[in-house]
Design a protein around this motif. Sequence first.
Motif, PDB file in Angstrom:
ATOM      1  N   GLU A 161      -8.247   2.419   3.300  1.00 21.55           N
ATOM      2  CA  GLU A 161      -8.758   3.259   4.381  1.00 21.55           C
ATOM      3  C   GLU A 161      -8.715   4.724   3.968  1.00 21.55           C
ATOM      4  O   GLU A 161      -7.849   5.129   3.180  1.00 21.55           O
ATOM      5  CB  GLU A 161      -7.938   3.086   5.662  1.00 21.55           C
ATOM      6  N   SER A 169       0.844  -1.196   0.000  1.00 24.59           N
ATOM      7  CA  SER A 169       0.000   0.000   0.000  1.00 24.59           C
ATOM      8  C   SER A 169       0.875   1.241   0.000  1.00 24.59           C
ATOM      9  O   SER A 169       2.063   1.202   0.308  1.00 24.59           O
ATOM     10  CB  SER A 169      -0.933   0.014   1.215  1.00 24.59           C
ATOM     11  N   ARG A 170       0.253   2.366  -0.361  1.00 23.84           N
ATOM     12  CA  ARG A 170       0.907   3.667  -0.282  1.00 23.84           C
ATOM     13  C   ARG A 170      -0.158   4.714   0.015  1.00 23.84           C
ATOM     14  O   ARG A 170      -1.364   4.444  -0.099  1.00 23.84           O
ATOM     15  CB  ARG A 170       1.657   4.002  -1.572  1.00 23.84           C
ATOM     16  N   LEU A 171       0.301   5.891   0.398  1.00 27.51           N
ATOM     17  CA  LEU A 171      -0.612   6.959   0.772  1.00 27.51           C
ATOM     18  C   LEU A 171      -0.708   8.009  -0.332  1.00 27.51           C
ATOM     19  O   LEU A 171       0.291   8.377  -0.936  1.00 27.51           O
ATOM     20  CB  LEU A 171      -0.140   7.629   2.066  1.00 27.51           C
ATOM     21  N   TYR A 225      -2.729  11.928  -0.950  1.00 30.29           N
ATOM     22  CA  TYR A 225      -3.382  12.944  -0.129  1.00 30.29           C
ATOM     23  C   TYR A 225      -3.795  14.139  -0.974  1.00 30.29           C
ATOM     24  O   TYR A 225      -3.365  14.308  -2.117  1.00 30.29           O
ATOM     25  CB  TYR A 225      -2.467  13.379   1.018  1.00 30.29           C
ATOM     26  N   ARG A 258      -5.175   5.459   2.117  1.00 29.32           N
ATOM     27  CA  ARG A 258      -4.224   4.354   1.946  1.00 29.32           C
ATOM     28  C   ARG A 258      -4.758   3.469   0.829  1.00 29.32           C
ATOM     29  O   ARG A 258      -5.856   2.917   0.928  1.00 29.32           O
ATOM     30  CB  ARG A 258      -4.074   3.548   3.236  1.00 29.32           C
TER      31      ARG A 258
END
Length: 260
Positions: A39, A17-19, A21, A88
């Motif tokens: 999430e 996973s990575r974020l 924004y 995420r």
Amino acid sequence: MEKEKEKEKNAVAERPSRLIYGFHAVLGRLRRDPESIFELYLSASRSDVRAKEAHKLAEAAGVRMVQLEGERLDGMVGTRRHQGVIARIDARQKMVNLDDVLESLSGPALLLVLDGVQDPHNLGACLRVADAAGAHAVIAPRDRAASLNATAIKVASGAADSVPYIAVTNLARTLEQIKKAGVWVVGAAGEAEQSVFGIDQKGPLAWVLGAEGDGLRRLTRATCDELARIPMAGSVESLNVSVASGICLFEAMRQRGAGV
């Protein structure tokens, strides 16, 4: 039932996973591919229109939401530029099909084709420009070109999650496919007689820009329907590929009346 839920939860946890924004990137992902979001983290202090939209989309898609204070969000991504929303997501890149992109358009196509751009910073910047100009996809060869790696994704500032990136095996063959779909293919070349400001860009269009320093390859150049140049008034002979992409794409945007 509990065992199945636990098994599914563990399977999700094992995926890379990575974020991402910012509302542009997160809302785009929620609309286009909510299944890829594990999430959603929302600022506890935001209750404006965009925050409510993110909450509504996530709730409709069954995405787990967590409310956090601003400092916690700052710590997650190492910056305060998250605007109060972080997601995420599944880090695995999805295969994007050119036919699917072309068939889903509601207006004339606007594509950016990169012929062997080597620098991932330039690729990320081109994705960012393409997003800002409303381009429908960025297309590039799979070999001997920068890949959509972590550096390119970071430089793209969310555009890697809003603009489809299509890596192809044979660029000349892909250009022929684009032409058969009714899209006019224009290559940017410094020696061309026609100016980018003198060609009609209102119809379906693909801009093709070459690699840093080398320009378009011979076969790519020969496959284009037309060549056009960016007028240069100063002493420099060429521009960075992302800057050149911006000039070409934003002229198309201007002619189409978008954002005016």
